[in-house]
Write an enzyme that holds these catalytic residues in place. Sequence first.
Site, PDB file in Angstrom:
ATOM      1  N   GLU A 107      84.568 -19.931 -11.583  1.00 14.03           N
ATOM      2  CA  GLU A 107      83.965 -18.646 -11.229  1.00 14.03           C
ATOM      3  C   GLU A 107      85.059 -17.595 -11.250  1.00 14.03           C
ATOM      4  OE1 GLU A 107      82.854 -20.376  -7.769  1.00 14.03           O
ATOM      5  OE2 GLU A 107      80.966 -21.113  -8.586  1.00 14.03           O
ATOM      6  N   TYR A 119      90.341 -17.011 -20.132  1.00 15.84           N
ATOM      7  CA  TYR A 119      89.409 -18.139 -20.229  1.00 15.84           C
ATOM      8  C   TYR A 119      88.675 -18.144 -21.577  1.00 15.84           C
ATOM      9  CZ  TYR A 119      90.274 -17.997 -15.191  1.00 15.84           C
ATOM     10  OH  TYR A 119      90.877 -17.955 -13.952  1.00 15.84           O
TER      11      TYR A 119
HETATM   12  C1  LIG Z   1      94.792 -14.038 -14.812  1.00 16.41           C
HETATM   13  C2  LIG Z   1      96.234 -14.524 -14.832  1.00 16.41           C
HETATM   14  C3  LIG Z   1      96.274 -15.937 -14.278  1.00 16.41           C
HETATM   15  C4  LIG Z   1      96.731 -14.522 -16.284  1.00 16.41           C
HETATM   16  O1  LIG Z   1      97.985 -15.181 -16.330  1.00 16.41           O
HETATM   17  P1  LIG Z   1      99.074 -14.824 -17.462  1.00 16.41           P
HETATM   18  O2  LIG Z   1     100.094 -15.881 -17.474  1.00 16.41           O
HETATM   19  O3  LIG Z   1      99.539 -13.421 -17.285  1.00 16.41           O
HETATM   20  O4  LIG Z   1      98.172 -14.890 -18.803  1.00 16.41           O
HETATM   21  P2  LIG Z   1      98.684 -15.268 -20.253  1.00 16.41           P
HETATM   22  O5  LIG Z   1      99.965 -14.559 -20.536  1.00 16.41           O
HETATM   23  O6  LIG Z   1      98.651 -16.742 -20.433  1.00 16.41           O
HETATM   24  O7  LIG Z   1      97.535 -14.573 -21.123  1.00 16.41           O
HETATM   25  C5  LIG Z   1      96.773 -15.291 -22.090  1.00 16.41           C
HETATM   26  C6  LIG Z   1      95.747 -14.319 -22.659  1.00 16.41           C
HETATM   27  O8  LIG Z   1      94.867 -13.856 -21.620  1.00 16.41           O
HETATM   28  C7  LIG Z   1      94.556 -12.475 -21.820  1.00 16.41           C
HETATM   29  N1  LIG Z   1      95.165 -11.649 -20.762  1.00 16.41           N
HETATM   30  C8  LIG Z   1      96.010 -12.056 -19.791  1.00 16.41           C
HETATM   31  N2  LIG Z   1      96.327 -11.023 -18.965  1.00 16.41           N
HETATM   32  C9  LIG Z   1      95.675  -9.943 -19.459  1.00 16.41           C
HETATM   33  C10 LIG Z   1      95.591  -8.586 -19.046  1.00 16.41           C
HETATM   34  N3  LIG Z   1      96.267  -8.115 -17.979  1.00 16.41           N
HETATM   35  N4  LIG Z   1      94.797  -7.748 -19.762  1.00 16.41           N
HETATM   36  C11 LIG Z   1      94.120  -8.193 -20.841  1.00 16.41           C
HETATM   37  N5  LIG Z   1      94.160  -9.478 -21.298  1.00 16.41           N
HETATM   38  C12 LIG Z   1      94.920 -10.340 -20.600  1.00 16.41           C
HETATM   39  C13 LIG Z   1      95.153 -12.109 -23.160  1.00 16.41           C
HETATM   40  O9  LIG Z   1      94.187 -12.412 -24.158  1.00 16.41           O
HETATM   41  C14 LIG Z   1      96.348 -13.056 -23.237  1.00 16.41           C
HETATM   42  O10 LIG Z   1      96.792 -13.315 -24.543  1.00 16.41           O
HETATM   43  P3  LIG Z   1      97.826 -12.267 -25.245  1.00 16.41           P
HETATM   44  O11 LIG Z   1      98.907 -11.974 -24.249  1.00 16.41           O
HETATM   45  O12 LIG Z   1      98.321 -13.032 -26.439  1.00 16.41           O
HETATM   46  O13 LIG Z   1      97.021 -11.037 -25.571  1.00 16.41           O
HETATM   47  C15 LIG Z   1      97.167 -13.571 -14.006  1.00 16.41           C
HETATM   48  O14 LIG Z   1      96.927 -12.252 -14.410  1.00 16.41           O
HETATM   49  C16 LIG Z   1      96.972 -13.671 -12.522  1.00 16.41           C
HETATM   50  O15 LIG Z   1      97.565 -14.510 -11.840  1.00 16.41           O
HETATM   51  N6  LIG Z   1      96.121 -12.785 -11.933  1.00 16.41           N
HETATM   52  C17 LIG Z   1      95.885 -12.752 -10.497  1.00 16.41           C
HETATM   53  C18 LIG Z   1      95.134 -13.973 -10.032  1.00 16.41           C
HETATM   54  C19 LIG Z   1      93.813 -14.126 -10.751  1.00 16.41           C
HETATM   55  O16 LIG Z   1      93.088 -13.171 -10.947  1.00 16.41           O
HETATM   56  N7  LIG Z   1      93.482 -15.390 -11.096  1.00 16.41           N
HETATM   57  C20 LIG Z   1      92.227 -15.730 -11.727  1.00 16.41           C
HETATM   58  C21 LIG Z   1      91.202 -15.962 -10.702  1.00 16.41           C
HETATM   59  S1  LIG Z   1      89.658 -16.541 -11.409  1.00 16.41           S
END
Ligand SMILES: CC(C)(COP(=O)(O)OP(=O)(O)OC[C@H]1O[C@@H](n2cnc3c(N)ncnc32)[C@H](O)[C@@H]1OP(=O)(O)O)[C@@H](O)C(=O)NCCC(=O)NCCS
Length: 146
Positions: A107, A119
């Site tokens: 979710e 995702y």
């Molecule tokens: C969501 C989260 C886990 C992403 O982690 P991350 O290591 O920064 O993500 P990645 O670098 O692996 O990103 C993979 C892809 O996801 C997408 N993505 C990740 N962050 C993004 C952003 N801020 N805006 C748009 N797309 C994004 C992109 O498609 C990215 O690929 P790209 O960099 O080649 O374009 C991180 O932002 C986080 O911890 N957020 C706060 C906690 C949270 O919301 N967790 C999810 C709860 S359901």
Amino acid sequence: MADLIIRQAEEKDVPAIEEIEKQCFTVPWSYESLHKDIVENGLAFYVVAQTDGRVCGYVGIWKILDEGHITNVAVAPEFRRKHIGRAMLQALIDVTSQEGIEKYTLEVRASNQAAIRLYEGLGFKAEGIRPGYYEDNGEDAVIMWR
Ligand SMILES: CC(C)(COP(=O)(O)OP(=O)(O)OC[C@H]1O[C@@H](n2cnc3c(N)ncnc32)[C@H](O)[C@@H]1OP(=O)(O)O)[C@@H](O)C(=O)NCCC(=O)NCCS
């Protein structure tokens, strides 16, 4: 990131995971909840990412028959957009699919486009909404499946 290590979480990682949890979520899991899930829950499996000896992210899953319910996904703010979230989730899926998990679900807040894109990039699709699911602000949850 040359020195990025993705590995199973251990009891010693719980304090670092708690710190990331606090940095990432408005309603964080407590130390006790995280410790119980990571150390005692035989159906749970957690993975951390580590760089320069520091835990910088984690993901967790509950394995229920052939379904994997992803519970937490978080990367510390200064380590984001380095594909750490994607690498941890891919590792989680690789390991648990070897153990018989065929379907994955989670979710996510409807406003959390960063997570939704992450995702979607791993093959998850939005398949439903839980209206007003998040108690802190009444936001809808998007239910995703892979
Ligand atoms: C969501 C989260 C886990 C992403 O982690 P991350 O290591 O920064 O993500 P990645 O670098 O692996 O990103 C993979 C892809 O996801 C997408 N993505 C990740 N962050 C993004 C952003 N801020 N805006 C748009 N797309 C994004 C992109 O498609 C990215 O690929 P790209 O960099 O080649 O374009 C991180 O932002 C986080 O911890 N957020 C706060 C906690 C949270 O919301 N967790 C999810 C709860 S359901």
